[in-house]
Each structure stands twice: as structure tokens, then as C-alpha cells.
Design an enzyme around this catalytic site. Sequence first.
Site, PDB file in Angstrom:
ATOM      1  N   SER A 127       0.820  -1.212   0.000  1.00  0.00           N
ATOM      2  CA  SER A 127       0.000   0.000   0.000  1.00  0.00           C
ATOM      3  C   SER A 127       0.853   1.261   0.000  1.00  0.00           C
ATOM      4  O   SER A 127       1.917   1.293   0.597  1.00  0.00           O
ATOM      5  CB  SER A 127      -0.905   0.035   1.221  1.00  0.00           C
ATOM      6  OG  SER A 127      -1.617   1.254   1.233  1.00  0.00           O
ATOM      7  N   LYS A 134      -4.659  -6.375   3.694  1.00  0.00           N
ATOM      8  CA  LYS A 134      -4.618  -5.250   2.743  1.00  0.00           C
ATOM      9  C   LYS A 134      -6.048  -4.832   2.362  1.00  0.00           C
ATOM     10  O   LYS A 134      -6.354  -3.650   2.228  1.00  0.00           O
ATOM     11  CB  LYS A 134      -3.821  -5.640   1.490  1.00  0.00           C
ATOM     12  CG  LYS A 134      -3.898  -4.622   0.346  1.00  0.00           C
ATOM     13  CD  LYS A 134      -3.141  -3.346   0.665  1.00  0.00           C
ATOM     14  CE  LYS A 134      -3.362  -2.162  -0.234  1.00  0.00           C
ATOM     15  NZ  LYS A 134      -3.556  -2.255  -1.620  1.00  0.00           N
ATOM     16  N   GLU A 157      -9.814   2.688   4.575  1.00  0.00           N
ATOM     17  CA  GLU A 157      -9.509   3.852   3.717  1.00  0.00           C
ATOM     18  C   GLU A 157     -10.797   4.399   3.057  1.00  0.00           C
ATOM     19  O   GLU A 157     -11.001   5.617   3.015  1.00  0.00           O
ATOM     20  CB  GLU A 157      -8.503   3.391   2.655  1.00  0.00           C
ATOM     21  CG  GLU A 157      -8.129   4.400   1.608  1.00  0.00           C
ATOM     22  CD  GLU A 157      -7.240   3.733   0.517  1.00  0.00           C
ATOM     23  OE1 GLU A 157      -6.332   2.947   0.863  1.00  0.00           O
ATOM     24  OE2 GLU A 157      -7.487   3.990  -0.669  1.00  0.00           O
ATOM     25  N   HIS A 197      -7.382  -2.827   5.125  1.00  0.00           N
ATOM     26  CA  HIS A 197      -6.756  -1.502   5.038  1.00  0.00           C
ATOM     27  C   HIS A 197      -7.534  -0.640   4.044  1.00  0.00           C
ATOM     28  O   HIS A 197      -7.896   0.498   4.326  1.00  0.00           O
ATOM     29  CB  HIS A 197      -5.290  -1.638   4.591  1.00  0.00           C
ATOM     30  CG  HIS A 197      -4.691  -0.358   4.081  1.00  0.00           C
ATOM     31  ND1 HIS A 197      -4.956   0.138   2.824  1.00  0.00           N
ATOM     32  CD2 HIS A 197      -3.861   0.543   4.667  1.00  0.00           C
ATOM     33  CE1 HIS A 197      -4.324   1.279   2.667  1.00  0.00           C
ATOM     34  NE2 HIS A 197      -3.647   1.537   3.763  1.00  0.00           N
ATOM     35  N   ASN A 198      -7.794  -1.190   2.876  1.00  0.00           N
ATOM     36  CA  ASN A 198      -8.494  -0.416   1.855  1.00  0.00           C
ATOM     37  C   ASN A 198      -9.921  -0.072   2.281  1.00  0.00           C
ATOM     38  O   ASN A 198     -10.426   1.014   1.978  1.00  0.00           O
ATOM     39  CB  ASN A 198      -8.544  -1.201   0.534  1.00  0.00           C
ATOM     40  CG  ASN A 198      -7.220  -1.173  -0.196  1.00  0.00           C
ATOM     41  OD1 ASN A 198      -6.171  -0.986   0.429  1.00  0.00           O
ATOM     42  ND2 ASN A 198      -7.232  -1.355  -1.497  1.00  0.00           N
TER      43      ASN A 198
HETATM   44  P1  NBP Z   1      -2.031  -2.505 -13.450  1.00  0.00           P
HETATM   45  O1  NBP Z   1      -2.944  -3.067 -12.421  1.00  0.00           O
HETATM   46  O2  NBP Z   1      -2.526  -1.431 -14.324  1.00  0.00           O
HETATM   47  O3  NBP Z   1      -1.508  -3.730 -14.377  1.00  0.00           O
HETATM   48  C1  NBP Z   1      -0.663  -3.486 -15.460  1.00  0.00           C
HETATM   49  C2  NBP Z   1       0.384  -4.553 -15.557  1.00  0.00           C
HETATM   50  O4  NBP Z   1      -0.219  -5.852 -15.664  1.00  0.00           O
HETATM   51  C3  NBP Z   1       1.240  -4.375 -16.826  1.00  0.00           C
HETATM   52  O5  NBP Z   1       2.557  -4.734 -16.526  1.00  0.00           O
HETATM   53  C4  NBP Z   1       0.575  -5.357 -17.771  1.00  0.00           C
HETATM   54  O6  NBP Z   1       1.402  -5.784 -18.816  1.00  0.00           O
HETATM   55  C5  NBP Z   1       0.305  -6.489 -16.840  1.00  0.00           C
HETATM   56  N1  NBP Z   1      -0.639  -7.476 -17.367  1.00  0.00           N
HETATM   57  C6  NBP Z   1      -1.937  -7.372 -17.689  1.00  0.00           C
HETATM   58 BR1  NBP Z   1      -2.912  -5.822 -17.635  1.00  0.00          BR
HETATM   59  N2  NBP Z   1      -2.483  -8.512 -18.137  1.00  0.00           N
HETATM   60  C7  NBP Z   1      -1.456  -9.389 -18.103  1.00  0.00           C
HETATM   61  C8  NBP Z   1      -1.395 -10.757 -18.420  1.00  0.00           C
HETATM   62  N3  NBP Z   1      -2.462 -11.423 -18.838  1.00  0.00           N
HETATM   63  N4  NBP Z   1      -0.196 -11.375 -18.288  1.00  0.00           N
HETATM   64  C9  NBP Z   1       0.892 -10.699 -17.852  1.00  0.00           C
HETATM   65  N5  NBP Z   1       0.872  -9.389 -17.509  1.00  0.00           N
HETATM   66  C10 NBP Z   1      -0.297  -8.743 -17.627  1.00  0.00           C
HETATM   67  O7  NBP Z   1      -0.650  -2.047 -12.777  1.00  0.00           O
HETATM   68  P2  NBP Z   1      -0.377  -1.234 -11.424  1.00  0.00           P
HETATM   69  O8  NBP Z   1      -1.308  -0.078 -11.253  1.00  0.00           O
HETATM   70  O9  NBP Z   1       1.087  -1.016 -11.407  1.00  0.00           O
HETATM   71  O10 NBP Z   1      -0.744  -2.290 -10.282  1.00  0.00           O
HETATM   72  C11 NBP Z   1      -0.118  -3.549 -10.175  1.00  0.00           C
HETATM   73  C12 NBP Z   1      -0.812  -4.319  -9.064  1.00  0.00           C
HETATM   74  O11 NBP Z   1      -0.645  -3.586  -7.826  1.00  0.00           O
HETATM   75  C13 NBP Z   1      -2.317  -4.477  -9.251  1.00  0.00           C
HETATM   76  O12 NBP Z   1      -2.751  -5.693  -8.717  1.00  0.00           O
HETATM   77  C14 NBP Z   1      -2.896  -3.347  -8.445  1.00  0.00           C
HETATM   78  O13 NBP Z   1      -4.232  -3.589  -8.014  1.00  0.00           O
HETATM   79  C15 NBP Z   1      -1.929  -3.284  -7.273  1.00  0.00           C
HETATM   80  N6  NBP Z   1      -1.837  -1.979  -6.600  1.00  0.00           N
HETATM   81  C16 NBP Z   1      -1.886  -0.834  -7.327  1.00  0.00           C
HETATM   82  C17 NBP Z   1      -1.776   0.400  -6.677  1.00  0.00           C
HETATM   83  C18 NBP Z   1      -1.809   1.701  -7.455  1.00  0.00           C
HETATM   84  O14 NBP Z   1      -1.814   2.761  -6.809  1.00  0.00           O
HETATM   85  N7  NBP Z   1      -1.795   1.669  -8.783  1.00  0.00           N
HETATM   86  C19 NBP Z   1      -1.608   0.430  -5.286  1.00  0.00           C
HETATM   87  C20 NBP Z   1      -1.521  -0.763  -4.592  1.00  0.00           C
HETATM   88  C21 NBP Z   1      -1.637  -1.967  -5.261  1.00  0.00           C
HETATM   89  P3  NBP Z   1       1.358  -5.036 -20.243  1.00  0.00           P
HETATM   90  O15 NBP Z   1       2.274  -3.886 -20.109  1.00  0.00           O
HETATM   91  O16 NBP Z   1       1.823  -6.070 -21.175  1.00  0.00           O
HETATM   92  O17 NBP Z   1      -0.080  -4.633 -20.482  1.00  0.00           O
END
Ligand code: NBP
Length: 473
Positions: free
Chosen positions: A129, A186, A193, A189-190
Amino acid sequence: MPQADIGIIGLAVMGENLVLNMESRGYTVAVYNRTPEKVDAFIQGRAQGKNIVGTKDLATLVGSLKSPRKVMLMVKAGTAVDEMIEQLTPLLQKDDIIIDGGNSYFTDTMKRQTFVESKGLRYIGTGVSGGEEGALKGPSIMPGGTPSAWPEVKELFQAISAKVGSNNDIPCCEWVGPNGAGHYVKMIHNAIEYADMQLIAESYFVMRELLGMTPQEMADVFAEWNKGVLDSYLIEITSHIFQKTDAETGKAMIDIILDKAGDKGTGKWTSQNSLNLGVPIPSIIEAVQARYISAYKSERVAASKAITSSAQKKSYDRKAFLQIIHDALYASKIMAYCQGFALLKVASKEYDWNLRFGSLALLWRGGCIIRARFLEEIKKAFDEAPDLDNLMLSPYFKDALSSMEANWRICIAESVLAGIAVPCFASAITYFDSYRTVDGSANMIQAQRDYFGAHTYERIDKSGTFHTEWLSS
Ligand code: NBP
């Protein structure tokens, strides 16, 4: 090729920033992304000159890792995680570790751990988080899974996590428990939030609608509140939000943003889980529902024209009423935590996790979105009474609630009289009142259930279950 300490799959905002964080702490990180161009862009961009190894296929990624291999998924939650696990398991060797750092649903994590362990591997499902900034500078990390995997990642995870304490040396990362425990924590936590954000939004709404305050005036109030018991990341950013001006119109940004809230599902998951476990968390559910009703913008606009209300706004002494809102916010926020921890307590038993509640509160002191000063008090409350049924029974929170209670009631009553919707405030005080009620109204529910469905009831004067022939004289 250098031997990397860990491999990260998924180079979106979270993955990239976590990689840079790990590298900055002295670790060598190998990276892979489904779309290979993103690996090139990263290696030639933010990763240039750093101990970061780009790979274009999973076999190369796995081949570049020190044993036992640790591969962390930072991909979109859902089927992407399953697909990656399917592809990785044949490439890994006994005791290697797959880590899912995304927002996976805890029961998915439980199933995945069983599958991964059936292949002789180890599994960690971890909450991370703090958004993109947290990932880069130090998130709160909540790992759970195969217990023997924890010592293998502990040093790295604690090195990259947020730190708190007077010497800034206490990591906001500790082992949470087996299988889905990390992702569950987690999720809670959310959920807290969600409630915290909704309560702040309602405080703003009351200031705007009842006190007629401008964004700049509200920025000053939130900045001031951030120096006291409400000191927290969300209060701080709220103050910043009020100060931001829209470059196009010159108006306050908050006045330009449409009042329709989105969500990514963790509040809904928590609400559903609480219903499954039979644990009341009304303020958290209200916070989710408030986002849903906000999305009915066109219906709300139509209803505002079709329905005339007798609600009336009075005029208030601003300084006095701001204290009233402050107290309502603080007391309601305590209720959100009471509900979140009450759910954790039942879940810990139900899923056999043996969660240490005080230590969970410490995990949230830094790095994450709900980081707040009063989490220390939650830790102390569970240290003093590890089996505490509800946080509101601990001496600190009991005293806090009793000093806020009168203003809490005034804030809600005046808002309701003025026709201002404060669902999270109202549900919080209703939870407080319901929880401390000796003789409630559920005897009527039981009588009705027995009347129309012979569902039986218990009596106050003797044990057993009873049925009444309601129509016989
Ligand atoms: P995203 O949740 O937007 O996911 C994008 C990533 O997933 C890219 O690397 C994409 O690859 C890959 N991907 C997808 Br879409 N489908 C795929 C598949 N079938 N096989 C392999 N790779 C695949 O990214 P994020 O916002 O960085 O979040 C990552 C994780 O962390 C998520 O679970 C999210 O819920 C969690 N999270 C996010 C935050 C936040 O603030 N964003 C905070 C806390 C936790 P590509 O480039 O090839 O499309």
C-alpha cells in the site's frame, strides 16, 4: 548475466517503482513485462545505469535469479496472476518462491498457494500500500503465505518498506499470517480507507453546505487539524487538494471535479466478506454505497428538481461548528477502525490465521494511505488487551468517544435537519449506539419471524427455543 536478488514481473506504475526502490537499497533486480517494449523503455529510461536486468522471456528472467528464486508479480489482479503462475511454475525449482504483490482477492490467494505448493514451490500473497509514491519511497507491506518463505524475503521487504519510530528504523512490514492473510489485511486496510475518505468528504460537505466555506478556508482548517489527533496522510492531502487551482479556468480544482466516485472493488469485497461472516461494518458499507449513489448523477439532478424538501439550513457560529465537525470526524473514524478490527478478529478465527492485531496497526503507521497518528493507540489498546472484543472498549478510545460524543451527535443532527446527506457519519453513530444498547428492538424482528414463518425465538427468562401460536387466543 548477473545473479539478481529478485525478479519483478509487471512494469506498470507499481512494478517500476518497486524495482527502483529495491535497487536503491542495494539489490539487483531482474525485470520482465508481457509487452517487451516496456522493458526496453524502462531499461533505457528510469533504470539506466542501475543494477536492473531487463529480460524478454520468463526463462531468461528465472535463469538470472539467485537460488531460491524469488519472482514477484506486479500485474493486474485477476486472471493475469493465474496466467503468470501457470507459465512460471514449470520454470522454477523446488522451494523457489512466487510472490503476488497485487491487490488479489484473498480466497484467490488461498487457492493459488495450494496450487503453487503442490508443485513443490512456496507462495507469498502480499498487500502493498502507498500507491506509486509509496512503492518508490517505501510502502506498507503486508505479506502472508507459506511461512518458510518469510525468512527468505524478510530482509529485502523490510529494507524497501516505509520506516517509522523516533529513529525511523521500525519497518512497516511484518509477516501477517498463512495463505490469504496478507491480502485480507490489505483488503481491510483499503476498506478503512474507504470509510476514512468518505468521512473526510462528508466533513468537507458540511463545511461547504452549512458553513459556506471556500476551498482556501477549508484548506486552512484541514492543515490545522493535521496538527492534532486527526494527523494523517488523508487529512494532509485534503488540505493540499483545496489549494490546487485548475489551470484552465482558474477555479479551485475541487469545484471543477464532477461528484461521481469510482472504485476498484476492495471496499465491495470487504462488504461482501463481512456479510458472509455476519460481522457488522456499517460505516465501511456506507462508504461503498455512497460511491455508488454518487454515480447516479443524472438521477440525482432530476430528483433535486422533482422533490422539494422541507429541510432548512440555519446559521452557525463557524468556529464552534468547525469543532463540532472535527469531533464528529474523529469519533466516526474511530468507529471505522472498530469495525475493521472487529472483522479482522472474526476472520482470524474463521480462517485460522492467528492475526496479531496490534502489530497490524503498526504496519499501517507509515507508507500506506491510512497512515495516521492514532494507530499507535490501536497498538497500545491490543497490547493491553489482546482479546479486546471491540476497540471502543479500550480506555483511550472510550475516553476519546465520550469527549467527542455530544458534538458528534450535533453534527449529524444538524446535517440531517438541513438535508445534507452524511451517511458515513450517521452509520458510525448508529453503530456506536447499537453496540452499547442493552435492550434493543430485535425482539420485534423475532416475534414477526415467528409469527409469519414459525422461525422460533429465545426468551429472556429461560433458555431454549420457543414458538407461539400467534393467532390462537
Ligand atoms: P495494473 O494493475 O494497471 O496492471 C498493469 C500490468 O499488468 C502491466 O505490466 C501489464 O502488462 C500487466 N498485465 C496485464 Br494488464 N495482463 C497481463 C497478463 N495477462 N499477463 C501478464 N501481464 C499482464 O498495474 P499497477 O497499477 O502497477 O498495479 C499492479 C498491481 O498492484 C495491481 O494488482 C494493483 O491492483 C496493485 N496496486 C496498485 C496500486 C496503485 O496505486 N496503482 C496500489 C496498490 C496496489 P502489459 O504492459 O503487457 O499490459
